[in-house]
Design an enzyme around this catalytic site. Structure first.
Site, PDB file in Angstrom:
ATOM      1  N   SER A 142       0.875  -1.176   0.000  1.00 19.83           N
ATOM      2  CA  SER A 142       0.000   0.000   0.000  1.00 19.83           C
ATOM      3  C   SER A 142       0.908   1.221   0.000  1.00 19.83           C
ATOM      4  O   SER A 142       2.090   1.114   0.339  1.00 19.83           O
ATOM      5  CB  SER A 142      -0.846  -0.006   1.275  1.00 19.83           C
ATOM      6  OG  SER A 142      -1.414   1.268   1.504  1.00 19.83           O
ATOM      7  N   TYR A 155      -1.843  -1.443  10.345  1.00 19.02           N
ATOM      8  CA  TYR A 155      -1.982  -1.750   8.911  1.00 19.02           C
ATOM      9  C   TYR A 155      -0.717  -1.288   8.186  1.00 19.02           C
ATOM     10  O   TYR A 155      -0.117  -2.046   7.404  1.00 19.02           O
ATOM     11  CB  TYR A 155      -3.225  -1.045   8.364  1.00 19.02           C
ATOM     12  CG  TYR A 155      -3.446  -1.225   6.877  1.00 19.02           C
ATOM     13  CD1 TYR A 155      -3.787  -2.470   6.350  1.00 19.02           C
ATOM     14  CD2 TYR A 155      -3.325  -0.148   5.997  1.00 19.02           C
ATOM     15  CE1 TYR A 155      -3.997  -2.632   4.978  1.00 19.02           C
ATOM     16  CE2 TYR A 155      -3.548  -0.301   4.633  1.00 19.02           C
ATOM     17  CZ  TYR A 155      -3.878  -1.535   4.129  1.00 19.02           C
ATOM     18  OH  TYR A 155      -4.088  -1.698   2.783  1.00 19.02           O
TER      19      TYR A 155
HETATM   20  N1  LIG Z   1      -8.425  -0.702  -2.135  1.00 13.15           N
HETATM   21  C1  LIG Z   1      -7.419   0.087  -1.789  1.00 13.15           C
HETATM   22  O1  LIG Z   1      -7.542   1.315  -1.844  1.00 13.15           O
HETATM   23  C2  LIG Z   1      -6.101  -0.495  -1.341  1.00 13.15           C
HETATM   24  C3  LIG Z   1      -5.045   0.389  -1.123  1.00 13.15           C
HETATM   25  C4  LIG Z   1      -3.827  -0.120  -0.722  1.00 13.15           C
HETATM   26  C5  LIG Z   1      -3.651  -1.476  -0.553  1.00 13.15           C
HETATM   27  N2  LIG Z   1      -4.694  -2.320  -0.754  1.00 13.15           N
HETATM   28  C6  LIG Z   1      -4.485  -3.752  -0.530  1.00 13.15           C
HETATM   29  O2  LIG Z   1      -5.031  -4.482  -1.600  1.00 13.15           O
HETATM   30  C7  LIG Z   1      -5.362  -5.801  -1.149  1.00 13.15           C
HETATM   31  C8  LIG Z   1      -6.753  -6.172  -1.640  1.00 13.15           C
HETATM   32  O3  LIG Z   1      -7.695  -5.328  -0.993  1.00 13.15           O
HETATM   33  P1  LIG Z   1      -9.029  -4.805  -1.711  1.00 13.15           P
HETATM   34  O4  LIG Z   1      -8.876  -3.366  -1.848  1.00 13.15           O
HETATM   35  O5  LIG Z   1      -9.339  -5.611  -2.887  1.00 13.15           O
HETATM   36  O6  LIG Z   1     -10.090  -5.032  -0.527  1.00 13.15           O
HETATM   37  P2  LIG Z   1     -11.306  -6.062  -0.338  1.00 13.15           P
HETATM   38  O7  LIG Z   1     -12.286  -5.892  -1.424  1.00 13.15           O
HETATM   39  O8  LIG Z   1     -11.751  -5.872   1.079  1.00 13.15           O
HETATM   40  O9  LIG Z   1     -10.608  -7.472  -0.504  1.00 13.15           O
HETATM   41  C9  LIG Z   1      -9.841  -8.053   0.515  1.00 13.15           C
HETATM   42  C10 LIG Z   1      -9.632  -9.525   0.182  1.00 13.15           C
HETATM   43  O10 LIG Z   1      -8.824 -10.105   1.218  1.00 13.15           O
HETATM   44  C11 LIG Z   1      -9.463 -11.299   1.673  1.00 13.15           C
HETATM   45  N3  LIG Z   1      -9.180 -11.511   3.092  1.00 13.15           N
HETATM   46  C12 LIG Z   1      -9.369 -10.657   4.126  1.00 13.15           C
HETATM   47  N4  LIG Z   1      -9.065 -11.249   5.287  1.00 13.15           N
HETATM   48  C13 LIG Z   1      -8.681 -12.520   4.978  1.00 13.15           C
HETATM   49  C14 LIG Z   1      -8.267 -13.643   5.737  1.00 13.15           C
HETATM   50  N5  LIG Z   1      -8.193 -13.606   7.085  1.00 13.15           N
HETATM   51  N6  LIG Z   1      -7.959 -14.795   5.095  1.00 13.15           N
HETATM   52  C15 LIG Z   1      -8.040 -14.869   3.746  1.00 13.15           C
HETATM   53  N7  LIG Z   1      -8.422 -13.852   2.963  1.00 13.15           N
HETATM   54  C16 LIG Z   1      -8.745 -12.693   3.577  1.00 13.15           C
HETATM   55  C17 LIG Z   1     -10.958 -11.072   1.430  1.00 13.15           C
HETATM   56  O11 LIG Z   1     -11.638 -12.312   1.242  1.00 13.15           O
HETATM   57  P3  LIG Z   1     -12.570 -13.100   2.275  1.00 13.15           P
HETATM   58  O12 LIG Z   1     -13.379 -12.100   3.018  1.00 13.15           O
HETATM   59  O13 LIG Z   1     -13.347 -14.015   1.374  1.00 13.15           O
HETATM   60  O14 LIG Z   1     -11.624 -13.868   3.155  1.00 13.15           O
HETATM   61  C18 LIG Z   1     -10.939 -10.298   0.120  1.00 13.15           C
HETATM   62  O15 LIG Z   1     -10.902 -11.197  -0.968  1.00 13.15           O
HETATM   63  C19 LIG Z   1      -5.216  -5.771   0.381  1.00 13.15           C
HETATM   64  O16 LIG Z   1      -3.986  -6.357   0.756  1.00 13.15           O
HETATM   65  C20 LIG Z   1      -5.185  -4.287   0.699  1.00 13.15           C
HETATM   66  O17 LIG Z   1      -4.470  -4.001   1.886  1.00 13.15           O
HETATM   67  C21 LIG Z   1      -5.920  -1.858  -1.150  1.00 13.15           C
END
Ligand SMILES: NC(=O)c1ccc[n+]([C@@H]2O[C@H](COP(=O)([O-])OP(=O)(O)OC[C@H]3O[C@@H](n4cnc5c(N)ncnc54)[C@H](OP(=O)(O)O)[C@@H]3O)[C@@H](O)[C@H]2O)c1
Length: 265
Positions: A142, A155
């Site tokens: 991130s 985080y």
């Molecule tokens: N969106 C942003 O602005 C942003 C910015 C910076 C970094 N990121 C990073 O991008 C990545 C994806 O996030 P996203 O934005 O796509 O958010 P999201 O829609 O909330 O997706 C998060 C994913 O992680 C999985 N997950 C969460 N806890 C878990 C656990 N204990 N075991 C296994 N899987 C788990 C969830 O699946 P289940 O609930 O099915 O387990 C879901 O598929 C993350 O690492 C996040 O930190 C996102």
């Protein structure tokens, strides 16, 4: 640039957001995908939406917070696909809590999910890639993996820890022909803020303003996958918020001035 066709990708966090879009992009471009997260039904739906043969994907449910029997999971993957070309450690959970008021159980949950879960799976897959003498592992960090940010203390720490780990294994495995990419999203319009842990340990449950007006995961996914295929060491993806990464590096005093004014939402 390598082609996606017939390559095998293991993606965590594939049930939603960025992971979902990356899995679908790869399936639509004739790659093979192992989809992992906790929600098995959602993973099946992600794959089925691509109208592809079941030969092209495998669902492996797992909980990153409590990742056990990882060798069995790996064997399940290898029973279906003879090799693993790419692992994308994407699954993760964000935070909306003030450090001084955050229960240590919440800090541990975030570290287990974002850091230990990713490295447990990586260590297992790395052994296979060393045997293969090829492979590519990505970790989704991130912008707050580059600097601290209000309401994101642990985080941010979990993402910064990923940089240390993955940069180290990159250096260790040059001789094994294994590539490492660190993905640095800014704001992507997913459920990340909805799913973030709030002060009471429950879901934040709000789509923050910054999130709502940001890049779509469908647009982010090909940028990330193409960056991996080009063996980029760092892949920045998002909008103007990424400027803060460069300001932090080249103009630290300006960065600290601006970061006191920035909204944490
Ligand atoms: N969106 C942003 O602005 C942003 C910015 C910076 C970094 N990121 C990073 O991008 C990545 C994806 O996030 P996203 O934005 O796509 O958010 P999201 O829609 O909330 O997706 C998060 C994913 O992680 C999985 N997950 C969460 N806890 C878990 C656990 N204990 N075991 C296994 N899987 C788990 C969830 O699946 P289940 O609930 O099915 O387990 C879901 O598929 C993350 O690492 C996040 O930190 C996102």
């Amino acid at each position: 640039m390598r082609r996606i066709e017939n390559t095998v990708w293991w993606i965590t966090g594939a049930s939603s957001g960025i992971g979902r879009s990356m899995a679908q992009y790869i399936l639509k471009n004739k790659g093979k995908v192992i989809l992992s997260s906790r929600n098995e039904d959602a993973l099946i739906a992600v794959a089925e939406e691509c109208n592809t043969s079941t030969d092209n994907y495998l669902i492996i449910p797992l909980d990153l917070e409590n990742l056990v029997k990882v060798d069995e999971l790996l064997q399940t993957a290898l029973n279906k696909f003879p090799k693993i070309d790419f692992l994308i450690n994407n699954g993760g959970v964000s935070q909306r809590t003030i450090a001084s008021e955050t229960d240590i159980a919440v800090d541990r949950k975030i570290m287990e999910t974002n850091f230990f879960g990713a490295i447990i799976l990586t260590k297992a897959v790395l052994k296979i890639m060393i045997k293969q003498q090829s492979g590519h592992i990505a970790a989704v960090s991130s912008v707050v993996g580059k600097f601290g940010f209000p309401l994101r203390s642990t985080y941010s720490a979990s993402k910064q820890a990923l940089h240390g780990f993955f940069e180290s294994i990159r250096a260790e495995n040059v001789k094994n022909n294994i590539k490492i990419s660190i993905v640095i999203p800014g704001r992507i319009n997913t459920s990340i803020s909805n799913n973030a842990i709030s002060q009471d340990g429950k879901k934040h449950g709000v789509l923050d303003d910054g999130q709502a007006n940001s890049m779509s995961p469908e647009k982010a996914a090909p940028i990330i996958i193409k960056g991996i295929l080009k063996h980029k060491k760092e892949i920045l993806v998002g909008g103007k918020e990424l400027l803060m990464v460069h300001i932090r590096r080249f103009f630290p005093r300006l960065f600290y001035y601006l970061s006191n004014k920035v909204s944490a939402k």
